[in-house]
Design an enzyme around this catalytic site. Structure first.
Site, short mmCIF file in Angstrom:
data_model
loop_
_atom_site.label_atom_id
_atom_site.label_comp_id
_atom_site.label_asym_id
_atom_site.label_seq_id
_atom_site.Cartn_x
_atom_site.Cartn_y
_atom_site.Cartn_z
N GLN A 48 -35.42 6.47 -41.45
CA GLN A 48 -35.96 6.79 -40.13
C GLN A 48 -37.19 7.69 -40.26
O GLN A 48 -37.34 8.40 -41.27
CB GLN A 48 -34.94 7.50 -39.23
CG GLN A 48 -33.94 6.59 -38.55
CD GLN A 48 -32.58 6.60 -39.21
OE1 GLN A 48 -32.29 7.46 -40.04
NE2 GLN A 48 -31.74 5.65 -38.86
N CYS A 103 -29.62 11.20 -34.33
CA CYS A 103 -29.44 11.08 -35.77
C CYS A 103 -28.97 12.42 -36.31
O CYS A 103 -29.76 13.37 -36.39
CB CYS A 103 -30.73 10.64 -36.46
SG CYS A 103 -30.55 10.48 -38.25
N HIS A 141 -21.87 3.43 -31.16
CA HIS A 141 -21.13 3.26 -32.41
C HIS A 141 -19.88 2.43 -32.17
O HIS A 141 -19.17 2.61 -31.18
CB HIS A 141 -20.71 4.62 -32.96
CG HIS A 141 -21.84 5.45 -33.46
ND1 HIS A 141 -22.31 5.38 -34.74
CD2 HIS A 141 -22.61 6.36 -32.82
CE1 HIS A 141 -23.31 6.22 -34.89
NE2 HIS A 141 -23.52 6.82 -33.73
N GLU A 200 -26.22 0.80 -40.08
CA GLU A 200 -26.96 1.37 -38.96
C GLU A 200 -27.87 0.33 -38.30
O GLU A 200 -28.54 -0.43 -39.00
CB GLU A 200 -27.80 2.56 -39.41
CG GLU A 200 -26.98 3.75 -39.88
CD GLU A 200 -27.83 5.00 -39.97
OE1 GLU A 200 -28.51 5.34 -38.98
OE2 GLU A 200 -27.82 5.64 -41.04
N CYS A 205 -24.65 8.48 -42.48
CA CYS A 205 -25.03 8.45 -41.07
C CYS A 205 -24.28 9.57 -40.38
O CYS A 205 -23.05 9.53 -40.28
CB CYS A 205 -24.70 7.10 -40.44
SG CYS A 205 -25.04 7.01 -38.67
N GLY A 217 -22.72 8.62 -37.11
CA GLY A 217 -21.65 7.69 -37.48
C GLY A 217 -20.42 8.42 -38.01
O GLY A 217 -19.28 8.02 -37.73
#
Length: 279
Positions: free
Chosen positions: A46, A75, A162, A211, A220, A223
């Site tokens: 990212q 994030c 998610h 992702e 993540c 996550g």
């Protein structure tokens, strides 16, 4: 246009950080993809853009661009890198900073020189908030039309969606096939991050995440939080959980409904440089 950047990572989830406090930076999706390309650009999962605050109580604003050029709302690993970056570059000397993100605000805190805590916000479980289409609220949902189906999953949002599946062993989990099939499934109108969770003990899980917009990453952060809070909500984990990911270990702490989840872990600065971005 030449841009100064910093390469950082949180547990192997890597980022190109751009500072846009005084001069706005607007990247096209094609430019973002070029920067993220590991052969033709710097390479990252990212891109993080550090900007001025939008609200009066905030210290900064924060944008996240995925490797495919799309924008993300959250994030956790990037947020830890963000707070290390603004402190090490002298943009602030605060230990805790408030940051405007796409869908609200988050608080980031330096616990010491190498460990950082991110308040990810209160998890949203309602299908409309994920978003998840075509289902009434439930602890778990089932899809039949996916590889190896039927598949059961939990769903939650931390500003990004998610889906979390339980597996017996993450080493043999079908991440490469089921990850992309779920990421772009029609029931997820904004696509979805897909977590494959192996519960080791009530305070310990192993996790792999596919992702959206990036594919499988070494870690993540949101996550990890999603995998923990959905299991706490189901009664299978305690409030403070170790999460082992391919890139290292993080902690997630959640005290239950109506309270924010906290992600705790390291962030590292790798190198600084300048890059040329075609118009």
């Amino acid at each position: 246009m030449p841009l100064s950047f910093t390469k950082m990572h949180g547990l192997g989830n890597d980022f190109v950080v751009l500072e846009a406090i005084n001069a706005p930076i607007e990247l096209t999706p094609a430019q973002a993809r070029r920067i993220a390309d590991r052969r033709f650009g710097v390479g990252c999962d990212q891109i993080l853009i550090v900007g001025p605050p939008r609200a009066g109580n905030a210290d900064f604003s924060y944008r996240i661009l995925n490797a495919d050029g799309s924008e993300s709302g959250q994030c956790g690993n990037g947020a830890r890198c963000f707070v290390r970056y603004v402190r090490e570059t002298g943009l602030t000397d605060k230990k805790a900073v408030v940051v405007d993100i796409r869908d609200g605000q988050m608080t980031l805190e330096a616990l010491d020189d190498d460990t950082f805590s991110v308040a990810l916000g209160v998890p949203a479980f309602a299908p409309a908030d994920v978003p998840l289409a075509g289902f009434a609220a439930a602890r778990r949902y089932t899809l039949d039309d996916v590889p190896g189906g039927p598949v059961m999953f939990a769903a939650v949002s931390f500003g990004n969606p998610h889906a979390v599946l339980d597996v017996a062993d993450i080493d043999t989990a079908p991440v490469a096939t089921l990850g992309p099939a779920l990421e772009s499934h029609r029931v997820f109108p904004e696509r979805v991050n897909v977590g494959f969770r192996q519960i080791v003990a009530r305070d310990h899980i192993r996790l792999r995440v596919f992702e959206r917009g990036a594919g499988e990453t070494l870690a993540c952060g949101s996550g990890a939080a999603a995998a923990v809070v959905t299991a706490i909500a189901a009664g299978t984990l305690d409030r403070d959980v170790r999460v082992d990911l391919a890139g290292g270990t993080a902690r997630v702490v959640w005290d239950g409904p109506g309270t924010p989840a906290y992600l705790i872990g390291p962030a590292e600065r790798v190198f600084d440089g300048r890059l040329a971005v075609a118009g």
